[in-house]
Structure formats: C-alpha cells, structure tokens
Scaffold this active site. Structure first.
Site, PDB file in Angstrom:
ATOM      1  N   HIS A  95     -11.466   2.887   0.615  1.00  0.00           N
ATOM      2  CA  HIS A  95     -11.849   2.857   2.034  1.00  0.00           C
ATOM      3  C   HIS A  95     -13.229   2.231   2.233  1.00  0.00           C
ATOM      4  CE1 HIS A  95      -8.776   5.688   3.672  1.00  0.00           C
ATOM      5  NE2 HIS A  95      -8.828   6.227   2.472  1.00  0.00           N
ATOM      6  N   GLY A 115      -5.026   6.686   6.551  1.00  0.00           N
ATOM      7  CA  GLY A 115      -4.433   7.758   7.337  1.00  0.00           C
ATOM      8  C   GLY A 115      -3.318   8.380   6.531  1.00  0.00           C
ATOM      9  N   GLU A 135     -14.360   1.023   4.780  1.00  0.00           N
ATOM     10  CA  GLU A 135     -14.793   1.299   6.162  1.00  0.00           C
ATOM     11  C   GLU A 135     -15.654   2.559   6.269  1.00  0.00           C
ATOM     12  OE1 GLU A 135     -11.740   1.694   4.995  1.00  0.00           O
ATOM     13  OE2 GLU A 135     -10.753   3.444   5.888  1.00  0.00           O
ATOM     14  N   CYS A 159      -5.805   1.920   1.918  1.00  0.00           N
ATOM     15  CA  CYS A 159      -5.187   3.193   1.540  1.00  0.00           C
ATOM     16  C   CYS A 159      -3.797   3.344   2.170  1.00  0.00           C
ATOM     17  CB  CYS A 159      -6.137   4.344   1.864  1.00  0.00           C
ATOM     18  SG  CYS A 159      -5.750   5.825   0.920  1.00  0.00           S
TER      19      CYS A 159
HETATM   20  N1  GLN Z   1      -2.096   9.818   0.974  1.00  0.00           N
HETATM   21  C1  GLN Z   1      -2.035   9.052   2.186  1.00  0.00           C
HETATM   22  C2  GLN Z   1      -0.646   8.467   2.412  1.00  0.00           C
HETATM   23  O1  GLN Z   1       0.224   8.763   1.693  1.00  0.00           O
HETATM   24  C3  GLN Z   1      -3.069   7.946   2.193  1.00  0.00           C
HETATM   25  C4  GLN Z   1      -4.445   8.534   2.234  1.00  0.00           C
HETATM   26  C5  GLN Z   1      -5.458   7.703   2.905  1.00  0.00           C
HETATM   27  O2  GLN Z   1      -5.169   6.764   3.677  1.00  0.00           O
HETATM   28  N2  GLN Z   1      -6.693   8.060   2.682  1.00  0.00           N
HETATM   29  O3  GLN Z   1      -0.438   7.714   3.302  1.00  0.00           O
END
Ligand code: GLN
Length: 200
Positions: free
Chosen positions: A180, A47, A182, A79
């Site tokens: 990811h 996220g 998932e 992530c």
């Molecule tokens: N760039 C996002 C962040 O800084 C992470 C991206 C992702 O979860 N796909 O949290």
C-alpha cells in the site's frame, strides 16, 4: 493534465486520491459507467476484494470496467486492487470475480497469520534512490506471471536476486502491488503510474 479515477465502492479511496493529486493528477471517484468513461486511468484501492467484486456487480460496473481494461484503460491496483486485476485468484470465495487485466495468478491473504501485516524496504524496478517502504496488510502475493508481465519487486527470501516472492508487477499500462504505497507518503509508485497514464 491527466484525470485519474479511483474506484470508490469500498476501500482506501481518499489515500489514493491524495497521493495522485500530490503528483499532479486530477482525480475523480468512479461509481458508475459514466464516471468510468470520463477518466484517463483508474486506481483500484486496497480494501476487501470479495466485497469489491460483489459491489461491482451491484453497481453494474463489472462489465464496463472489464471492457475498459480490455480496451487499454491504464490501471493500478494495490492489495485488494491487485487481486481484482488478476486473471486468476487462489484462496478466494467461489463467487468472487476478477477482471483479468494482468496475466497472473494471485493468492489472496497469502502471507498467513504469523506475518498477517508487516513493513519492509523493497527495491522496485524503475524506481531510483532509496528503497520503497512497503506496507503489507493481509496482502496477496503473485504465484505465476505470464510472459508479458514484468516483475517490479520481490520480497527477498535470501536465495538470490531472481528468487523471492513477487509483490509488484506491470503488464503494459497496468500495474499492481501487494503493498500500500498510498499509506506511506512515498509518492514514487503513484508518480510512476501517472507517467504511464500520461504516456498511454
Ligand atoms: N485481504 C484483502 C482481500 O482479500 C486485501 C487486503 C488489503 O487490501 N489490504 O481483498
């Protein structure tokens, strides 16, 4: 059977629940300290980490989650979830907080504009068979790991086995990946985490 919570303030909650249930875990969404107290492990989804950090404060969940992790609650972050589990984050907002569950320094949005998002096949320690399809979306990388942290995967840079960019780690019962799993249908990372929770 184990009951695994998915932190559900923001991010790709449904994809993680589906993957966990596909490998035999029960799942629950976690939005409150009471939700948190009822799970055997927790997944922090992908996220946006600065938003997640802010919402943990808004929902009065930062301290309960921090304390649960410090007390040994197994956790897996993908992530943005990796960023949340780190002990230090570079290139984030000054007010963003992280949970310090893994002794590592993570750089947010590290892969940069040219390769903002990409996919590759990775060897992951402890996962046999075909390489793992890894999907990176504005992903962080790991710049430093402490002595208790096992590196599970690197994106090779052509300079040999121990070189390359660290993108998956484990410290005790806590795992994190820059990518990811998932979203790929490859359930092996989730299965590994469920095994960690079962063994904890
Ligand atoms: N760039 C996002 C962040 O800084 C992470 C991206 C992702 O979860 N796909 O949290």
């Amino acid at each position: 059977t184990v009951r695994i919570g998915v932190l559900a303030l923001q991010g790709d909650v449904r994809e993680h629940r589906q993957a966990l249930e596909a490998v035999g875990a029960r799942t629950a969404v976690v939005r409150t300290a009471a939700d948190l107290a009822a799970v055997d492990g927790i997944v922090i989804p992908g996220g946006e980490s600065t938003t997640m950090s802010r919402l943990l404060g808004v929902f009065d969940l930062f301290d309960p989650l921090h304390d649960a992790l410090a007390g040994g609650l197994p956790a897996y972050g993908s992530c943005a979830g990796m960023i949340m589990l780190a002990s230090e984050v570079l290139d984030t907002r000054p007010d963003a907080r992280c949970l310090g569950a893994i002794d590592m320094t993570v750089r947010r949005n590290a892969f940069g504009r040219q390769v903002d998002s990409f996919e590759t096949d990775l060897e992951v320690a402890g996962i046999d068979g075909d390489p793992v399809r890894a999907v990176f979306i504005r992903a962080p990388w790991v710049e430093r790991v402490g002595p208790g942290v096992q590196v599970l995967a690197r994106v090779p840079d052509g300079a040999g086995e121990s070189a390359g960019t660290v993108v998956a780690v484990q410290q005790g019962v806590t795992m994190a990946t820059s990518f990811h799993p998932e979203v790929t249908g490859d359930l092996r990372i989730h299965r590994r985490f469920v095994d960690v929770v079962r063994g904890a």
